[in-house]
Design an enzyme around this catalytic site. Structure first.
Site, PDB file in Angstrom:
ATOM      1  N   HIS A  96       0.814  -1.219   0.000  1.00  0.00           N
ATOM      2  CA  HIS A  96       0.000   0.000   0.000  1.00  0.00           C
ATOM      3  C   HIS A  96       0.853   1.277   0.000  1.00  0.00           C
ATOM      4  CE1 HIS A  96       0.348  -0.291   4.526  1.00  0.00           C
ATOM      5  NE2 HIS A  96       0.450   1.019   4.399  1.00  0.00           N
ATOM      6  N   ASP A 126       0.157  -7.620   1.259  1.00  0.00           N
ATOM      7  CA  ASP A 126       0.622  -6.257   1.523  1.00  0.00           C
ATOM      8  C   ASP A 126       2.152  -6.179   1.523  1.00  0.00           C
ATOM      9  OD1 ASP A 126       0.209  -3.554   1.826  1.00  0.00           O
ATOM     10  OD2 ASP A 126       0.125  -3.627   4.009  1.00  0.00           O
ATOM     11  N   SER A 210       4.689   2.589   7.850  1.00  0.00           N
ATOM     12  CA  SER A 210       4.308   1.406   7.083  1.00  0.00           C
ATOM     13  C   SER A 210       5.479   0.898   6.248  1.00  0.00           C
ATOM     14  CB  SER A 210       3.135   1.730   6.153  1.00  0.00           C
ATOM     15  OG  SER A 210       1.963   1.962   6.880  1.00  0.00           O
TER      16      SER A 210
END
Length: 363
Positions: A96, A126, A210
Site C-alpha cells: 500500500h 501487503d 508502514s
C-alpha cells in the site's frame, strides 16, 4: 573526686566516637548485601539501555520511501534493505506504500537518494519488493525469527512517521500478542475484505512507518509494520506481518512471479448486508443467520462445475466456519491451486455439501 568524674566524661566521649567510627567501618567494609544491591541496580540499568546497540546495528539499512505518480508525491513510507546480491539491493516495504506509483525515490539514513524499481507487489499479503543499485546501499538488516519471540519481549521500530522530515524515528515497546487475526478493508467501504495474521505491539506506529521493520532486542527483523487501529479510545495497537510470511511472499515477487491464489469463481456478499442482497434480488431463508451469500457464479469456473448457484449461502470451508467475506478469503487462501476443498452451504433451508477443485487465479 572531680578528677574521677572528668576522667569518666572523657572516657565516655572517646568510647562514643570509637563506636561511631567502628560502626561506619563495618558498614563500609563488611556489608556485602549493600554492595550487591548497588551492583544489581547498576546491572539492570545497563541491560535496560542496551537497545542503543541494536538500533545502531540496523539503522543504516532502513530507508524512507517516497512514491510518486509521475511528478506528484502519492505517499511516503518506510522500507529496509534485506538482501544484496548480483549488483542489486533488495528493499522490502508494504504494497500500500507503492501501489499506484510509477516512480519511487529512496532516501538513505545519510541523506543520499536514489531511484528504485518495483520488482513485484501483491495486495493481500501487503508486500512489495523494490530494487536499487547495490553500490547505493549502506547496510543490510539481519533477519530474526518471530516464532521464538515471547509475549512481553522488548521490540522496537525505525521509520519515517509523517514523511522524511521525521525519518529515522525510533519507537519502543513490547510484543503484545502473536498470531493476531485482524480484519482489513482494501477499499473505502465498511466491509472487511481480508484477514491478516499479524504480530501485535504497543510500539508507536504512525503514518509513514508502514513497511518499516519491527525488531527484537538484538536488532533482527521479526516483522514488517503494516497497520494500526485508529480510534479515539484506542492507544498503542499496532500490527506487523511476521517476517517468515513476508519473506515467503518476497521470494516469489523477487522472481517476477505473481503470488498464486486459489480461484473458485463466485461473487459474494456478507449475509449481514440485507440492502445489497435485495439489490441482487436474493432472499435468504429466515433460518439461515450466518455465512457468505453467492451473488453470481462465473461460467466454467470451479464453483460452476460443482453446481453452486446464486443465492447459496456458504457457511464452512473444510469444516472451518466462515461468517464474512474476509473469513472466507482467509480460509480459502490456506489452500493452493490444485487442492480440493469441501464447501458446506445452504440452499434455501437445506444443508448441502460439495467438493470443489481449485484452480490458479491468473487475474
Amino acid at each position: 573526686m572531680k578528677k574521677n568524674i572528668a576522667g569518666c566524661i572523657v572516657s565516655s566521649v572517646v568510647a562514643f566516637f570509637v563506636g561511631v567510627i567502628g560502626t561506619y567501618l563495618v558498614v563500609v567494609n563488611f556489608n556485602p548485601t549493600t554492595e550487591n544491591v548497588i551492583k544489581n541496580i547498576k546491572s539492570v540499568e545497563v541491560v535496560d539501555n542496551s537497545i542503543a546497540d541494536a538500533v545502531e546495528k540496523v539503522y543504516d539499512a532502513v530507508v524512507v520511501i517516497e512514491a510518486y505518480n509521475n511528478d506528484t508525491l502519492k505517499s511516503t513510507g518506510t522500507g529496509f534493505v534485506y538482501k544484496k546480491t548480483d549488483g542489486k539491493g533488495y528493499i522490502m516495504t508494504n504494497n500500500h506504500v507503492v501501489d499506484g506509483a510509477n516512480n519511487v525515490k529512496i532516501i538513505y539514513s545519510n541523506g543520499t537518494t536514489t531511484t528504485a524499481d518495483i520488482l513485484g507487489k501483491e495486495t493481500y499479503s501487503d508486500i512489495a519488493v523494490l530494487t536499487v543499485k547495490d553500490d547505493t546501499v549502506l547496510s543490510v538488516v539481519s533477519l530474526g525469527d518471530s516464532t521464538k519471540m515471547r509475549l512481553g519481549d522488548t521490540v522496537f521500530t525505525i521509520g519515517s512517521p509523517l514523511g522524511s522530515e521525521y525519518s529515522g524515528t525510533v519507537t519502543r515497546g513490547i510484543l503484545s500478542n502473536k498470531d493476531r487475526l485482524v480484519a482489513v478493508s482494501l477499499t473505502s467501504g465498511s466491509t472487511s475484505d481480508w484477514i491478516m495474521k499479524v504480530l501485535q505491539t504497543d510500539a508507536a506506529i504512525n503514518p509513514g512507518n508502514s513497511g518499516g521493520p519491527l525488531l527484537n532486542i538484538n536488532g533482527e527483523v521479526i516483522g514488517i509494520n503494516s497497520l494500526k487501529l485508529v480510534e479515539n479510545e484506542i492507544e498503542g495497537m499496532g500490527f506487523a506481518i511476521p517476517i517468515e510470511d513476508a519473506i515467503y511472499y518476497a521470494e516469489i515477487l523477487e522472481k517476477g512471479e505473481k503470488i498464486s491464489r486459489p480461484y473458485i469463481g463466485i461473487g459474494m456478499l456478507d449475509i449481514s448486508n440485507p440492502y445489497s442482497l435485495r439489490y441482487y434480488g436474493i432472499n435468504i431463508d429466515s433460518s439461515v443467520t450466518s455465512g457468505v451469500v453467492i451473488t453470481e457464479v462465473e461460467k466454467n469456473s470451479p464453483a460452476y462445475k460443482a453446481g453452486l448457484q446464486k443465492g447459496d449461502v456458504i457457511y464452512q470451508i473444510n469444516d472451518e466456519d466462515v461468517n464474512s467475506i474476509a473469513e472466507f478469503r482467509y480460509v480459502l487462501y490456506k489452500s493452493r491451486p490444485g487442492d480440493t476443498i469441501t464447501l458446506k452451504y445452504y440452499r434455501g433451508a437445506d444443508k448441502k455439501s460439495v467438493n470443489v477443485k481449485l484452480v490458479k487465479n491468473d487475474n
